[in-house]
Design a protein around this motif. Structure first.
Motif, PDB file in Angstrom:
ATOM      1  N   TYR A   1       4.942   3.217  -4.555  1.00 28.68           N
ATOM      2  CA  TYR A   1       3.613   2.167  -5.023  1.00 28.68           C
ATOM      3  C   TYR A   1       3.193   1.921  -4.567  1.00 28.68           C
ATOM      4  O   TYR A   1       2.489   2.765  -3.637  1.00 28.68           O
TER       5      TYR A   1
ATOM      6  N   THR B   1      10.064   0.965  -8.896  1.00 28.48           N
ATOM      7  CA  THR B   1       8.658   0.639  -8.421  1.00 28.48           C
ATOM      8  C   THR B   1       8.974  -0.743  -8.412  1.00 28.48           C
ATOM      9  O   THR B   1       8.584  -1.808  -9.573  1.00 28.48           O
TER      10      THR B   1
ATOM     11  N   PHE C   1       5.437  -2.074  -7.076  1.00 29.45           N
ATOM     12  CA  PHE C   1       4.192  -2.300  -6.464  1.00 29.45           C
ATOM     13  C   PHE C   1       3.641  -3.492  -7.728  1.00 29.45           C
ATOM     14  O   PHE C   1       3.920  -4.511  -8.201  1.00 29.45           O
TER      15      PHE C   1
END
Length: 899
Positions: free
Chosen positions: A291, A305, A307
């Motif tokens: 992240y 991920t 993010f």
């Protein structure tokens, strides 16, 4: 929250994303924010190999030039309902009506931008519908922008069809929430049906996730309910949820049911049950380590991920700092369960298998990462809607603990660019300070009232309102400025990885020239035939390509293709004939940079577009060279249908050369002897292996095949007699290869470079006798139909035959064909599980063939039933609401009368 304010916040969120991306596009010189001459496109990888050509096809469909019903430009011929529903059913594609084909690249980039903005819009709509006035506007925009610019979207931009599921997810989950809170299913049913129509694949993922989301939301609902009613309420809501999902699926049947049937004929026909086993796929702590800003890119793919901005992770972990008076322990346990589910949905094998729709999902292991982003942002929404109850010391400790764990993981496994991790930690810390300052300034600690909103007329002011308005505006500006900077930095770095290798100006030039070339062939010879080519739009330095969908883009019958919705029978048949495919690798395509003349002739390939000549083809001098390709005519090409005396036997051969020999023998009933082995010697050195061939004399073509026991992904390069180079033993490399020789040559060579030679299991070099091929095909042409009229999905022909003869066709068998012979329905026989043979009667046979998409009529009825059920449910609830309102009014009137 008022509808006007909800629309305003959602529009502001979309505009925020649009402005950030417009700046990024301009800086990266992405069209249309840069001129085509100097600009680039995001259409890379599958976007360039598949979507661009499919969008050109969709343009033709909308213009009435091609049809979804059936197309001979899809491999040997098939209906395109599965292709349409997987790649092209997005409502955004309707804008193609106004876009010329040569501007498809510009259209692609704009659709990426608009889908990102739409994702932000729908998430904001969900946020305001779920949390209402409790959610401060700056955080609503910031989190919605985090959804619209999440790492998943940035990395999956080239898979444009996946993005429809992303913007539909918040609407579906809002529908689930309304089922639980208001007992209404209309929103859920309609959004589910539309999501399936827009893209059934991501809709399937969303539907599975909605079940888990229903459990979470129901748990929160029951926590607030009376103890004795919980059991009853749960089953009531569960019944309503299942009904809403079922009605939604029914409404989508028009597209969904025919698609499922087609997929059963393709690589999706079987599920990968071997993947259903226990254990973990990795360490869930990777979600914390990964992240960080610009995360997610590794070796051309994406690792886990989620993010979606600093405010997202900060809000999600901040939940546990909310006071127990506002957030009871049971509610926090549900949020903790959501965290655990978030971690294990990507790493626990059974969940991974379920969310991958029971398939391996080759090439894109992160197909449903957007679900993780949604969960994280949902938890953040909970936190920001309860800022007045945050214990700030606990919040500081939780933030510090997260950053400590994050930093420790960075030290344990450093990033390729270490600074990105430290930038992320600094961004999260900055976001924490902004959240604290916003809360301290804007929340009156006495009455817990948010002063960012003006007091209603007539309400007394507490004295802080005048300053609170300015402070609110300033805080909102700082929050959104920070969010925009973070989004700009992250988006710019990620999207820069996906820029096209060449200027966008090359695309329209190629498109115009290629269409001109195809149109000139069609004008030159008007009967039905197939066209192939040895060079496509993009050829790498080693002649590797995956642009096999040009036939459907330029509307000409062919035998090429690259799709996730193939008919496996066609792939297997063509592989036997010598054309390698990537079916086992999960990315089906027919890999061809050459022409296998006997096999192509049987399939009716009459013209070849090629920069180099293949012996046996005759150059058509009257047709001009375009895109570096001349047009060559195949004098051996057979008609699409011709008579045979009996049903051909299924050839059984050990290699493609012998298969072609037996294929012609089974059709003609005579020994063919087309291919004969060529003597060769081999020599190994440090760079690879060289084969020297002793050529026979005569009118021949020469071919080679070097089967490998295990593919080496680094692959090899073939130097063929110093005249051609081809990639080999790699993704989308060829199997058989053509060896150009001149008349009178006694020797030729093939050099294999950069290859692990022990993987070669059986070298094969054969010569093709073109004179024998001419004799056989010339005889077969005498058995052609008396008349033949063929278009996509409709065929009419007349043939005079003797009793027992059959009509051999190069038309793939399909349940959708309705065949009549002299007015009577007839069933075809099937050759090699692929091509049709039609039994003939003595005398004149008038045959018509019409294609209908299987189960389409039944599906229309199912969709109608689904819509009727949704409407009926809506009317019943509305009538019940009116009755209840009247009862309440009577009760109030009665009470007033008594008083």
């Amino acid at each position: 929250m008022q509808l006007k304010k909800r629309l305003g916040l959602s529009a502001a969120s979309a505009a925020f994303v649009f402005i950030v991306l417009a700046i990024v596009f301009r800086q990266l010189h992405i069209v249309p924010f840069s001129s085509c001459e100097s600009g680039f496109s995001l259409a890379t990888d599958d976007a360039y190999f598949q979507y661009i050509d499919y969008l050109a096809y969709m343009k033709d469909v909308l213009s009435g030039r091609q049809s979804v019903r059936y197309s001979f430009a899809s491999f040997l011929g098939q209906n395109n309902i599965a292709l349409f529903s997987y790649y092209l059913a997005s409502p955004f594609n309707l804008a193609l009506l106004f876009v010329p084909k040569e501007n498809i690249l510009v259209f692609f980039d704009m659709m990426i931008l608009f889908k990102f903005c739409t994702s932000a819009f729908t998430f904001s709509w969900f946020a305001t519908g779920r949390f209402g006035q409790a959610l401060p506007s700056p955080f609503c925009i910031a989190l919605s922008a985090g959804y619209g610019l999440m790492q998943y979207l940035l990395h999956q931009n080239y898979n444009m069809s996946y993005l429809d599921g992303v913007y539909m997810l918040p609407l579906m989950m809002l529908g689930v929430y309304r089922v639980i809170e208001k007992n209404k299913i209309t929103t859920l049913s309609l959004t589910t049906g539309l999501a399936i129509i827009f893209n059934w694949y991501t809709a399937g993922i969303n539907c599975i996730f909605s079940g888990f989301y229903f459990l979470f939301e129901t748990g929160l609902f029951l926590v607030k309910s009376k103890e004795g009613r919980r059991f009853k309420l749960f089953f009531q809501r569960a019944f309503r949820y299942v009904s809403g999902m079922l009605f939604g699926v029914l409404t989508s049947a028009t597209v969904f049911v025919p698609t499922i049937y087609e997929l059963r004929l393709g690589k999706a026909g079987d599920f990968d049950w071997y993947l259903l086993e226990g254990g973990l796929l990795g360490n869930p702590a990777e979600l914390i380590h990964n992240y960080y800003l610009t995360s997610g890119y590794i070796d051309g793919g994406m690792f886990n991920t989620i993010f979606c901005g600093s405010f997202a992770i900060l809000g999600a972990i901040g939940i546990f700092a909310v006071s127990r008076d506002v957030m009871p322990r049971k509610e926090k346990l549900i949020y903790l369960a959501m965290f655990v589910f978030l971690a294990f949905m990507f790493y626990w094998r059974p969940l991974f298998f379920i969310f991958s729709l029971l398939k391996k999902g080759a090439g894109h292991s992160g197909r449903y990462l957007y679900l993780g982003c949604f969960i994280l942002l949902y938890l953040a929404l909970v936190f920001y809607s309860r800022l007045e109850a945050v214990r700030w010391k606990a919040f500081a400790c939780i933030t510090a603990a997260y950053l400590a764990v994050f930093t420790a993981l960075l030290f344990r496994e450093p990033l390729e660019i270490p600074n990105r991790g430290y930038y992320t930690a600094a961004a999260i810390l900055t976001a924490a300070v902004l959240v604290y300052c916003y809360s301290r300034f804007l929340i009156n600690n006495g009455d817990k009232q948010n002063l960012s909103a003006p007091a209603d007329e007539g309400e007394p002011s507490d004295g802080h309102g005048f300053f609170a308005g300015y402070i609110s505006a300033a805080a909102a500006v700082f929050i959104l400025a920070f969010c925009s900077f973070e989004a700009w930095y992250n988006s710019g770095r990620v999207l820069s990885l996906y820029l096209s290798d060449e200027s966008a100006a090359a695309f329209p030039q190629y498109e115009r020239a290629e269409q001109k070339l195809v149109d000139s062939i069609k004008a030159y010879y008007t009967d039905f035939y197939r066209i192939t080519q040895t060079q496509t739009r993009t050829m790498r330095y080693d002649e590797e390509t995956a642009n096999y969908n040009e036939p459907i883009a330029f509307d000409y019958p062919s035998i090429d293709g690259y799709t996730s919705t193939p008919h496996v029978s066609q792939f297997k048949f063509m592989k036997k004939g010598g054309y390698r495919n990537e079916l086992d690798a999960g990315t089906p395509s027919v890999c061809r940079n050459i022409s296998i003349l006997p096999f192509d002739s049987l399939l009716g390939v009459r013209y070849l577009m090629s920069p180099f000549e293949i012996n046996g083809f005759e150059k058509v001098d009257v047709l001009e060279r375009e895109n570096g390709k001349d047009v060559y005519e195949n004098p051996f090409a057979l008609p699409v249908a011709f008579k045979v005396s009996q049903a051909p036997a299924v050839p059984k051969a050990e290699n493609p050369f012998e298969y072609n020999n037996l294929l012609y023998e089974s059709i003609t009933g005579k020994e063919a002897g087309l291919f004969s082995p060529v003597q060769f010697t081999r020599a190994d050195d440090e760079d690879g292996r060289t084969y020297e061939l002793s050529l026979p004399q005569g009118n021949i073509d020469v071919f080679g095949y070097l089967p490998w026991s295990e593919r080496v992904w680094g692959g090899a390069d073939l130097d063929i007699n110093g005249k051609l180079t081809f990639p080999y033993s790699r993704w989308n490399g060829i199997d058989l290869f053509y060896i150009p020789v001149d008349k009178g040559d006694k020797v030729a060579y093939t050099e294999l470079k950069g290859y692990n030679t022990e993987n070669i299991v059986d070298e094969q070099f054969y010569s093709l006798d073109l004179d024998k091929l001419g004799e056989i095909t010339q005889e077969l042409k005498t058995h052609a139909c008396d008349s033949l009229d063929i278009t996509d999905g409709d065929i009419a022909l007349t043939v005079t035959a003797k009793d027992g003869e059959k009509l051999f066709t190069s038309i793939p068998a399909d349940r959708g064909w309705t065949i009549t012979r002299n007015g009577q329905m007839t069933e075809p026989e099937i050759f090699e599980k692929c091509l049709m043979l039609i039994p003939l009667e003595d005398g004149i046979n008038n045959i018509t063939m019409t294609y209908h998409i299987p189960y389409l009529k039944e599906s229309l009825w199912i969709s109608a039933i689904g819509l009727i059920l949704i409407l009926a449910d809506f009317m019943v609830l509305k009538k019940r609401s009116v009755v209840q309102q009247r009862i309440r009014c009577r009760v109030k009137y009665s009470l007033r009368s008594r008083n």
